[in-house]
Design a protein around this motif. Structure first.
Motif, PDB file in Angstrom:
ATOM      1  N   LEU A 638       0.832  -1.207   0.000  1.00  0.00           N
ATOM      2  CA  LEU A 638       0.000   0.000   0.000  1.00  0.00           C
ATOM      3  C   LEU A 638       0.868   1.259   0.000  1.00  0.00           C
ATOM      4  CD1 LEU A 638      -2.741  -0.947   2.649  1.00  0.00           C
ATOM      5  CD2 LEU A 638      -3.072  -0.734   0.185  1.00  0.00           C
ATOM      6  N   ALA A 639       1.898   1.246   0.848  1.00  0.00           N
ATOM      7  CA  ALA A 639       2.786   2.417   0.937  1.00  0.00           C
ATOM      8  C   ALA A 639       3.506   2.659  -0.386  1.00  0.00           C
ATOM      9  CB  ALA A 639       3.793   2.217   2.071  1.00  0.00           C
ATOM     10  N   SER A 640       3.919   1.581  -1.055  1.00  0.00           N
ATOM     11  CA  SER A 640       4.622   1.709  -2.340  1.00  0.00           C
ATOM     12  C   SER A 640       3.709   2.316  -3.404  1.00  0.00           C
ATOM     13  CB  SER A 640       5.122   0.336  -2.805  1.00  0.00           C
ATOM     14  OG  SER A 640       6.094  -0.152  -1.916  1.00  0.00           O
ATOM     15  N   SER A 642       1.010   4.146  -2.863  1.00  0.00           N
ATOM     16  CA  SER A 642       0.740   5.528  -2.464  1.00  0.00           C
ATOM     17  C   SER A 642       1.923   6.431  -2.792  1.00  0.00           C
ATOM     18  CB  SER A 642       0.438   5.569  -0.958  1.00  0.00           C
ATOM     19  OG  SER A 642       0.272   6.889  -0.517  1.00  0.00           O
ATOM     20  N   HIS A 643       3.119   5.915  -2.528  1.00  0.00           N
ATOM     21  CA  HIS A 643       4.344   6.679  -2.792  1.00  0.00           C
ATOM     22  C   HIS A 643       4.494   6.956  -4.287  1.00  0.00           C
ATOM     23  CE1 HIS A 643       8.872   6.978  -3.276  1.00  0.00           C
ATOM     24  NE2 HIS A 643       8.618   7.922  -2.397  1.00  0.00           N
ATOM     25  N   ARG A 644       4.205   5.931  -5.097  1.00  0.00           N
ATOM     26  CA  ARG A 644       4.284   6.109  -6.555  1.00  0.00           C
ATOM     27  C   ARG A 644       3.351   7.235  -7.005  1.00  0.00           C
ATOM     28  NH1 ARG A 644       1.164   5.087 -10.427  1.00  0.00           N
ATOM     29  NH2 ARG A 644      -0.295   3.889  -9.144  1.00  0.00           N
ATOM     30  N   LYS A 645       2.126   7.202  -6.496  1.00  0.00           N
ATOM     31  CA  LYS A 645       1.142   8.228  -6.863  1.00  0.00           C
ATOM     32  C   LYS A 645       1.580   9.609  -6.384  1.00  0.00           C
ATOM     33  CE  LYS A 645      -2.971   9.597  -8.348  1.00  0.00           C
ATOM     34  NZ  LYS A 645      -3.319   9.595  -9.772  1.00  0.00           N
ATOM     35  N   PHE A 646       2.097   9.670  -5.158  1.00  0.00           N
ATOM     36  CA  PHE A 646       2.530  10.961  -4.616  1.00  0.00           C
ATOM     37  C   PHE A 646       3.720  11.523  -5.385  1.00  0.00           C
ATOM     38  CE2 PHE A 646       4.783  13.742  -1.622  1.00  0.00           C
ATOM     39  CZ  PHE A 646       3.750  14.570  -1.214  1.00  0.00           C
ATOM     40  N   MET A 647       4.647  10.658  -5.778  1.00  0.00           N
ATOM     41  CA  MET A 647       5.824  11.129  -6.524  1.00  0.00           C
ATOM     42  C   MET A 647       5.420  11.620  -7.912  1.00  0.00           C
ATOM     43  SD  MET A 647       8.136  11.087  -4.373  1.00  0.00           S
ATOM     44  CE  MET A 647       9.520  11.559  -5.421  1.00  0.00           C
ATOM     45  N   GLU A 648       4.399  11.018  -8.515  1.00  0.00           N
ATOM     46  CA  GLU A 648       3.879  11.540  -9.790  1.00  0.00           C
ATOM     47  C   GLU A 648       3.427  12.981  -9.608  1.00  0.00           C
ATOM     48  OE1 GLU A 648       0.687   9.251 -11.384  1.00  0.00           O
ATOM     49  OE2 GLU A 648       1.929   7.476 -11.799  1.00  0.00           O
ATOM     50  N   LEU A 649       2.765  13.223  -8.488  1.00  0.00           N
ATOM     51  CA  LEU A 649       2.293  14.578  -8.190  1.00  0.00           C
ATOM     52  C   LEU A 649       3.471  15.519  -7.954  1.00  0.00           C
ATOM     53  CD1 LEU A 649      -0.094  16.513  -7.479  1.00  0.00           C
ATOM     54  CD2 LEU A 649       0.196  15.772  -5.111  1.00  0.00           C
ATOM     55  N   ARG A 650       4.393  15.094  -7.125  1.00  0.00           N
ATOM     56  CA  ARG A 650       5.552  15.945  -6.808  1.00  0.00           C
ATOM     57  C   ARG A 650       6.368  16.296  -8.042  1.00  0.00           C
ATOM     58  NH1 ARG A 650       9.690  15.417  -1.962  1.00  0.00           N
ATOM     59  NH2 ARG A 650      10.969  15.623  -3.801  1.00  0.00           N
ATOM     60  N   ASN A 651       6.463  15.366  -8.955  1.00  0.00           N
ATOM     61  CA  ASN A 651       7.275  15.582 -10.157  1.00  0.00           C
ATOM     62  C   ASN A 651       6.503  16.283 -11.280  1.00  0.00           C
ATOM     63  OD1 ASN A 651       9.514  14.333  -8.985  1.00  0.00           O
ATOM     64  ND2 ASN A 651       8.820  12.296  -9.618  1.00  0.00           N
ATOM     65  N   HIS A 652       5.241  16.564 -11.019  1.00  0.00           N
ATOM     66  CA  HIS A 652       4.429  17.266 -12.018  1.00  0.00           C
ATOM     67  C   HIS A 652       5.008  18.673 -12.228  1.00  0.00           C
ATOM     68  CE1 HIS A 652       0.988  19.021 -14.070  1.00  0.00           C
ATOM     69  NE2 HIS A 652       0.436  17.824 -14.152  1.00  0.00           N
ATOM     70  N   PRO A 653       5.167  19.104 -13.468  1.00  0.00           N
ATOM     71  CA  PRO A 653       5.786  20.418 -13.719  1.00  0.00           C
ATOM     72  C   PRO A 653       5.024  21.595 -13.097  1.00  0.00           C
ATOM     73  CG  PRO A 653       4.814  19.482 -15.723  1.00  0.00           C
ATOM     74  CD  PRO A 653       4.836  18.398 -14.715  1.00  0.00           C
ATOM     75  N   LYS A 654       3.748  21.415 -12.806  1.00  0.00           N
ATOM     76  CA  LYS A 654       2.969  22.521 -12.247  1.00  0.00           C
ATOM     77  C   LYS A 654       2.870  22.457 -10.717  1.00  0.00           C
ATOM     78  CE  LYS A 654       0.039  23.835 -16.145  1.00  0.00           C
ATOM     79  NZ  LYS A 654       0.603  23.045 -17.206  1.00  0.00           N
TER      80      LYS A 654
END
Length: 858
Positions: A638-640, A642-654
């Motif tokens: 679950l943490a992995s 969630s982390h994948r999804k959160f990192m997609e957000l963090r790395n979003h150019p906006k």
């Protein structure tokens, strides 16, 4: 649905009384604008309707002013908006006071019962009683007050709040009206940015008015219930203090400010002692105690009002005189008034001559630079070459020979180098004045390798300290997801380092490790942060047990769940057998201080909850709190996800641009709420890694999106369902205290979210898709949390807390509309240049009210 008795009490004691007193409050005139109180209900209602219709802030406010001819001029509009902010700020205070005044009436309880229920069981179970007594002899709760910029009411406002609480308890309408008038004229905002010493003075209010009294009350309760001599539990409740000592990324903390804070704490404590002593002296007028009273009179008075430049620790002398008085009372005067003396003995045992331990904290990079400076300047004396510090970690560690030399610095040295070496020397003076307990911990932020601690230990030996008398605990702080993952290896290296092992032996083989939550949330998201800390605790506990180390975890948990807060005591009660839980240590900050420890009632309740959590987890552990390998595997997956999804957000150019343009992130750097900069490397352009986690979380909370408190959780739960793991997740929620608390705190964070306020953003050309992405994850997380908890609404199992949150959100909704109106107006250059700065000030003012209203995050 029929309301519970507790809900009925909350409706009557809090919501109804607030409306009653609010109507009284709205009649108070502010300078220049007579009808603000009359217009505020209409403005609030107009904002609610506008949000329901998904209107943009400028549409809401322009249409409101369009109804009133007198608000055609921009200056008149601005003036009214400022006055509305003033009223709402004070409404938040009023709600705080009403809610706190009803604390006892509500008979507030949590899932974990308090000490009373434990003591009741102990009365009929001698074995349990003996277990509790033994546990208390080597158990402690340490609350560390920090000066993080999440809330600071000025001292006068805190005083008014406490007086209001008492007046409301008695329904003293006349006094309430006077106090509301006082509140209306008392400034909430500092004209100037506070210094670290100012912050220390603000927090000292809680030490003097709350903790000083409550700790003694709890000790007394335990003494009487368990018939336990007070000397056996000297340090059951400990206090820590960061203002003036925490220099991580705060250039305003200096050796001088650290010295001033230590002196101030000692002086305030002695004035507390002196006030108590005057009552002792007034009551104990018998023969046989005259000399002891005279000795104490001189000690307390001089240290209160005639402090010397280099004071010494007087604890032993004070206790000797108090014990002599107690002996005379017991043997010659039938123990008359002995309880007054025992109360003072308990306080002196707890606070000594220092009041609270002043922690020193600095970033590892600064400590490395300081080490580099000394090595380069004194290559002939250190026995270390500058090149040694550039080697691989294993080789670098071998370079330390831990020799004792007094090595100074040049006046032109870097200020941080001078400060580091200066504070290492100062700690010795602070210990002389208040014992080792006055300043015994040096916390290394961003600790990444064993050499960070070994290097600091070497610096101490080069500044006049000796190995045999190095009364300092070196506390590594592991905070990011990567740092948490390598924490075990760092500690393994230290435990196997001969010099450090010898130091630990001299320190009673006790090692404190700080695990920070805020930066790990910013780094990896809510679920990964919680799980990374849990895994690190399991690994570090196993290692410590292998080396027979008494391990103490110091948790850097903030106010909101997104920074590790929430129902903290439930985490400690559900640690399981794999995690050391012998001592509970945590930071308390911002709204957590005022909401949980702002009054005698709430402070006693919350400290007792933590004590109970620590006791019960060891004496009556719940076997289901220790996770099975399968459960760990499920949470890990679950943490992995969630982390994948959160990192997609963090790395979003906006990602960062969205926060900068649409939230009040820029304004946080200009408000006079803290001496600490909003970001490290404050002179450089904004980078996510430099942005302080508190500013990061605050910016999202002002948008009412609370991304750090839930983002990625919904995606992880959806993944579990699609991969036939839902039954395991459901079982975890029902049986694991850790997982249940994690999910419930996530619900709390989401309850404080309101995407309707920013729904107009979905039409924005630049950020519309980004907003939609955030909203979809919110809806997905909500769907799965409701399914997991078998509920129809978030926080359905906590109706009182939910009602309180929603009431507060309703109060501050107009502030948010005003704030977003000002931000959008500045970004679009809608306002004239002469008004731009005024609107920036307006944004800053709204931040205070929104943050201060968020005490339910605690």
């Amino acid at each position: 649905m029929k309301l519970s008795q507790k809900q009925v009490v909350f409706e009557n004691e809090v919501l109804t009384r607030f409306e009653l007193f609010k109507s009284l409050f709205l009649t108070l005139p502010f300078q220049r604008v007579k009808h603000t109180g009359t217009l505020l209900p209409f403005f609030a209602s107009h904002c609610e309707q506008g949000v329901e219709q998904h209107l943009a802030p400028e549409e809401i406010i322009d249409s409101f002013f369009g109804q009133y001819e007198q608000y055609v001029q921009e200056e008149d509009r601005i003036d009214l908006l400022f006055r509305i902010v003033q009223y709402i700020e004070r409404q938040v205070v009023l709600f705080d006071a009403v809610e706190d005044s009803s604390f006892q009436a509500l008979e507030k309880t949590d899932e974990t019962a308090g000490l009373d229920s434990l003591f009741k069981l102990a009365q009929s179970d001698k074995k349990l009683k003996n277990q509790i007594v033994e546990k208390l002899k080597d158990f402690s709760v340490r609350l560390v007050l920090t000066a993080h910029p999440t809330q600071f009411y000025p001292g006068p406002v805190l005083g008014i709040i406490n007086d209001l609480i008492e007046a409301i308890k008695k329904n003293d309408i006349q006094n309430i009206h006077l106090l509301l008038q006082q509140l209306g004229k008392t400034p909430f905002i500092n004209k100037n940015k506070p210094t670290p010493v100012d912050e220390a003075v603000s927090l000292a209010w809680y030490l003097e008015n709350v903790f000083y009294k409550v700790t003694s009350n709890i000790h007394s309760k335990i003494d009487s219930e368990l018939e336990l001599p007070s000397d056996d539990v000297k340090q059951l409740i400990e206090l820590g203090f960061w203002p003036g000592g925490d220099r991580d990324g705060n250039p305003n903390v200096t050796v001088e400010s650290t010295k001033r804070v230590a002196t101030m704490l000692r002086t305030i404590l002695f004035r507390c002692y002196y006030r108590d002593f005057r009552l002792v002296k007034r009551r104990i007028t018998f023969r046989g105690v005259e000399q002891y009273l005279e000795n104490l009179q001189e000690l307390f008075y001089n240290n209160s009002f005639n402090p010397v430049e280099c004071p010494v620790d007087e604890t032993a002398k004070i206790l000797e005189n108090l014990h002599n008085i107690k002996e005379v009372l017991l043997t010659s005067h039938n123990g008359l008034f002995v309880e007054l003396v025992e109360d003072l003995i308990r306080k002196v045992n707890t606070f000594g001559c220092y009041f609270t331990t002043l922690d020193i904290r600095q970033d590892s990079s600064v400590l490395r630079n300081t080490l580099q400076y000394v090595v380069e300047k004194y290559a002939d004396k250190t026995g270390i070459q500058a090149a040694d510090l550039e080697k691989e970690e294993a080789e670098k560690q071998k370079a330390f020979i831990f020799n004792e030399e007094l090595l100074d610095y040049e006046e032109d040295a870097d200020p941080l180098v001078k400060d580091t070496l200066g504070v290492i020397r100062l700690i010795k003076d602070i210990q002389k004045a208040g014992s080792e307990r006055a300043a015994q911990r040096f916390i290394i932020s961003n600790c990444q390798q064993a050499s960070d601690i070994l290097g600091l230990m070497q610096l101490f030996l080069w500044q006049g300290w000796k190995k045999e008398t190095l009364t300092i605990d070196f506390v590594p702080l592991f905070e990011t997801v990567d740092d948490l993952a390598r924490a075990r290896n760092v500690m393994y290296t230290l435990y196997n380092n001969e010099a450090y092992a010898e130091h630990l032996k001299r320190r009673g083989k006790r090692q404190t490790i700080m695990l920070g939550f805020s930066d790990s949330t910013k780094d990896g998201g809510y679920l990964m942060a919680n799980w990374s800390i849990y895994k690190a605790k399991v690994e570090l506990t196993a290692l410590a047990r292998q080396y027979d180390i008494d391990l103490v975890f110091f948790d850097g948990r903030g106010g909101p769940p997104a920074r590790g807060g929430g129902k903290t005591q439930r985490f400690y009660a559900a640690m399981g057998s794999e995690i050391a839980n012998k001592h509970i240590q945590l930071t308390i900050q911002g709204q957590t201080i005022s909401s949980q420890y702002g009054s005698l009632d709430t402070a006693q309740y919350n400290i007792e909850q933590l004590l109970h959590a620590g006791l019960i987890s060891e004496i009556k552990p719940n076997s289901s709190d220790t996770l099975t390998e399968k459960q760990k595997s499920v949470i890990d997956d679950l943490a992995s996800e969630s982390h994948r999804k959160f990192m997609e957000l963090r790395n979003h150019p906006k990602f960062l641009k969205y926060l900068e343009k649409l939230s009040p992130l820029k304004a946080l750097s200009s408000i006079n709420i803290s001496s600490r900069p909003v970001k490290r490397n404050s002179d450089k352009e904004l980078r996510l890694k430099d942005l302080r986690a508190i500013s990061f979380v605050t910016a999202w909370s002002q948008l009412k999106q609370n991304i750090p408190g839930f983002y990625g959780v919904g995606t992880a739960l959806e993944w579990a369902e699609e991969n036939n793991l839902w039954s395991y997740v459901k079982q975890l929620y029902q049986n694991s205290g850790f997982f249940n608390t994690l999910i419930d705190n996530c619900m709390m964070s989401m309850t404080k979210s309101n995407f309707d306020i920013t729904s107009y953003m979905k039409e924005d050309k630049e950020f519309g898709d980004f907003w939609t992405m955030l909203y979809e994850e919110y809806e997905k997380t909500k769907k799965y949390l409701l399914k997991l908890s078998n509920a129809e609404t978030l926080m359905e199992n906590y109706p009182i807390e939910r009602a309180s949150i929603l009431a507060r959100e309703k109060i501050v909704l107009p502030l948010l509309i005003i704030q977003h109106y000002a931000i959008r107006g500045i970004e679009s250059k809608r306002f004239s240049e002469e008004h731009q700065e005024v609107y920036r000030k307006l944004i800053s003012r709204t931040i205070y009210g929104v943050v201060n209203a968020g005490r339910n995050l605690a």
